[in-house]
Design a protein around this motif. Structure first.
Motif, short mmCIF file in Angstrom:
data_model
loop_
_atom_site.label_atom_id
_atom_site.label_comp_id
_atom_site.label_asym_id
_atom_site.label_seq_id
_atom_site.Cartn_x
_atom_site.Cartn_y
_atom_site.Cartn_z
N GLU A 85 0.83 -1.20 0.00
CA GLU A 85 0.00 0.00 0.00
C GLU A 85 0.87 1.26 0.00
N LEU A 86 1.95 1.21 0.77
CA LEU A 86 2.85 2.36 0.87
C LEU A 86 3.67 2.55 -0.40
N THR A 87 4.20 1.44 -0.93
CA THR A 87 5.20 1.55 -2.00
C THR A 87 4.65 1.25 -3.39
N GLY A 88 3.62 0.44 -3.46
CA GLY A 88 3.09 0.02 -4.75
C GLY A 88 3.90 -1.06 -5.43
N PHE A 89 4.96 -1.58 -4.80
CA PHE A 89 5.78 -2.59 -5.46
C PHE A 89 5.02 -3.90 -5.64
N LYS A 90 5.24 -4.53 -6.78
CA LYS A 90 4.57 -5.79 -7.08
C LYS A 90 5.14 -6.91 -6.20
N HIS A 91 6.45 -6.88 -6.01
CA HIS A 91 7.09 -7.93 -5.22
C HIS A 91 7.70 -7.34 -3.95
N VAL A 92 7.41 -7.97 -2.85
CA VAL A 92 7.98 -7.53 -1.56
C VAL A 92 8.65 -8.73 -0.91
N ILE A 93 9.92 -8.55 -0.59
CA ILE A 93 10.69 -9.63 0.02
C ILE A 93 11.14 -9.16 1.41
N PRO A 94 10.70 -9.88 2.46
CA PRO A 94 11.09 -9.44 3.81
C PRO A 94 12.53 -9.84 4.09
N ARG A 196 12.19 12.73 -9.55
CA ARG A 196 11.47 12.58 -10.84
C ARG A 196 12.45 12.61 -12.00
N ALA A 197 13.38 13.57 -11.96
CA ALA A 197 14.32 13.73 -13.06
C ALA A 197 15.25 12.52 -13.16
N ALA A 198 15.75 12.05 -12.02
CA ALA A 198 16.66 10.89 -12.03
C ALA A 198 15.92 9.66 -12.55
N ALA A 239 5.09 10.22 0.17
CA ALA A 239 5.87 8.98 0.22
C ALA A 239 5.43 8.04 -0.90
N ASN A 240 4.12 7.92 -1.11
CA ASN A 240 3.60 7.07 -2.20
C ASN A 240 4.21 7.49 -3.53
N GLU A 241 4.26 8.81 -3.75
CA GLU A 241 4.77 9.33 -5.03
C GLU A 241 6.27 9.03 -5.17
N LEU A 245 8.09 6.42 -8.26
CA LEU A 245 9.11 6.79 -9.25
C LEU A 245 10.17 5.72 -9.40
N ALA A 246 10.20 4.75 -8.49
CA ALA A 246 11.31 3.80 -8.45
C ALA A 246 10.92 2.44 -9.01
N ASP A 247 11.92 1.73 -9.55
CA ASP A 247 11.72 0.35 -9.99
C ASP A 247 11.82 -0.62 -8.82
#
Ligand code: F0G
Length: 455
Positions: A85-94, A196-198, A239-241, A245-247
């Motif tokens: 919910e926070l990051t939007g990442f498809k894969h989360v590895i603890p 955003r630019a990076a 924080a969500n935004e 921006l990140a892979d």
């Protein structure tokens, strides 16, 4: 300055006092390396903000619902859903902490003979890359290297330098990271504009863009306070935004997870995540716990929500600023402006009679301990100097800093006032302070275990 600690204290830990005489003996026994001092011999411990925070009653309550099942524990689903919910990442590895996420990421990406670019790598990040045969390249903006410069976003990456590296050496770049906030560079934030630019530059070149997100909430709050257009946004949406921006991201929950242990590795890449999961199983644990107890996953899930609370973040940044302004008043040059989690004293400038090779910031750290039992950490030639394992050239870090990091929700304004009193004593003794030499050091991360002696 008014600081309102937005909590009541329900459980306390005693602090034992020591005399200056005892502390001199303790320093000798610790070979002038503050990492070697037992914690109960420290009066105010500002060694790190990592894993040293106080958990809330909600976090302790959540720990009681920890599900310790090996596979598919309910704790895991609460953790995973919060992170997604926070990051939007498809894969989360603890992972058990941030550096495990780093090792798994860099092993899976394959960094041997390749380059990882960052605003500034933290020590473990750099060491993990170098251990795997890669090169860790730091390209902060030039203002970041001027301690007195008050640029509001000294955590920004140098976009011109990033474009040059990707143009000239793009095939060798394994990934680009931005560390938020930039720990080794003074706890300074990166702006959304810079992120955003990076991100756009990396996308153009097809190079993965990662966040080292340890202190994402502090960074997001700085964006809200300092960047035009963000004043009315919630810290959560900022924080969500940032994450969007990140892979991918590496994260140590010991910082803005408000937990004592834990971390994660996030990404959108199916193939990479598969590889990472295999490595996780080999060395950390099954993908639904990754080396953590179920109760730790629950503490982090709650911590990740609490850290976005603006009353908390206001107190957090005010405390750090109060420490920074007090130190300046006492006569200590610091990295300006005050960062999120720590104040960095410019030990090289303060003790300009001690050359970098004689470790002025470490000498300053020992003086803080001797005068008042305060423990900070050197971020200078002891931490980042020594011989480069790739080029075999002696490294010379740009600054000799002593970091005083504030654990989260642990110390009150009175404790900070005590630190400021001690700082005045250190200033009074400063001309008598002498440098240190290294007597014994390991190959990697020497600052943790090296033995030193006064000159
Ligand atoms: N990245 C950054 C920016 C960090 O500050 C740290 C840890 C890590 C990665 C590694 O995380 O400790 O959970 O393995 N920093 C601590 C400090 C140790 O004192 O600043 P970890």
């Amino acid at each position: 300055m008014r600081i309102f600690e937005p909590f009541r204290i329900k459980s306390v830990e005693p602090i034992r006092s020591t005399t200056r005489e005892e502390r001199l003996e303790i320093l000798k026994q610790a070979h002038w390396n503050l990492f070697r001092i037992p914690a109960d011999r420290i009066i105010v411990d500002l060694l790190t903000d990592s894993g040293t925070g106080a958990m809330s009653s909600h976090q302790w309550a959540a720990m009681m619902s920890g599900d310790e099942s090996y596979a598919g524990a309910t704790s895991w689903f609460r953790f995973r859903d919060t992170v997604k919910e926070l990051t939007g990442f498809k894969h989360v590895i603890p992972t058990h902490q941030g550096r495990a996420a780093e090792r798994i990421l860099f092993s899976s990406l394959g960094v041997k003979d390749r380059i990882v670019v960052n605003n500034t790598h933290f020590d473990t990040t750099r060491a993990n890359i170098e251990y795997l045969g890669g090169t860790a390249l730091d390209i902060p903006i030039p203002e970041a290297l001027q301690p007195s410069d008050t640029h509001p976003f000294k955590g920004n990456i140098d976009l011109g330098a990033l474009e040059r590296v990707l143009r000239d050496d793009g095939d060798r770049v394994a990934c680009v990271m931005i560390t938020v906030t930039n720990n080794s560079g003074g706890g300074q934030p990166a702006s959304m504009e810079n992120l955003r630019a990076a991100s756009a530059i990396c996308r153009d070149r097809g190079v993965p863009f990662y966040l080292d997100a340890c202190r994402f909430a502090e960074n997001a709050y700085f964006v809200k306070l300092r960047e035009p257009g963000f004043g009315d946004r919630t810290v959560e949406s900022i924080a969500n935004e940032m994450f969007a921006l990140a892979d991918g991201a590496t994260f140590s929950a010991k910082k803005d997870g408000l937990a004592n242990i834990g971390g994660f590795l996030g990404s959108h890449d199916d193939r990479l995540a598969q590889q990472e999961e295999n490595l996780l199983i080999l060395t950390e644990g099954f993908p639904t716990y990754g080396g953590l107890a179920g109760r730790d996953l629950d503490a982090i899930a709650v911590g990740l929500r609490e850290v976005l609370d603006e009353d908390y973040l206001r107190y957090r940044l005010a405390s750090t600023r109060y420490l920074g302004e007090g130190l300046v008043e006492a006569g200590m040059p610091i990295v300006q402006p005050p960062g999120g989690h720590a104040i960095y004293i410019d030990g090289g400038t303060l003790l300009n009679h001690i050359p970098a090779r004689e470790l002025p910031a470490q000498a300053l750290g020992c003086a803080f301990y001797l005068e008042g039992g305060i423990r900070g950490v050197e971020i200078g030639s002891l931490m980042f100097g020594g011989v480069d394992p790739v080029t075999q050239v002696e490294r010379a870090p740009p600054l000799e800093l002593l970091r005083l990091a504030l654990p989260r929700r642990v110390y009150t304004k009175s404790h900070i006032d005590y630190v400021l009193d001690v700082a005045a004593d250190v200033i009074a003794a400063k001309d008598q302070l002498r440098g240190l030499r290294i007597v014994e050091e390991p190959l990697q991360l020497r600052h943790f275990t090296a033995k030193l002696a006064p000159l």
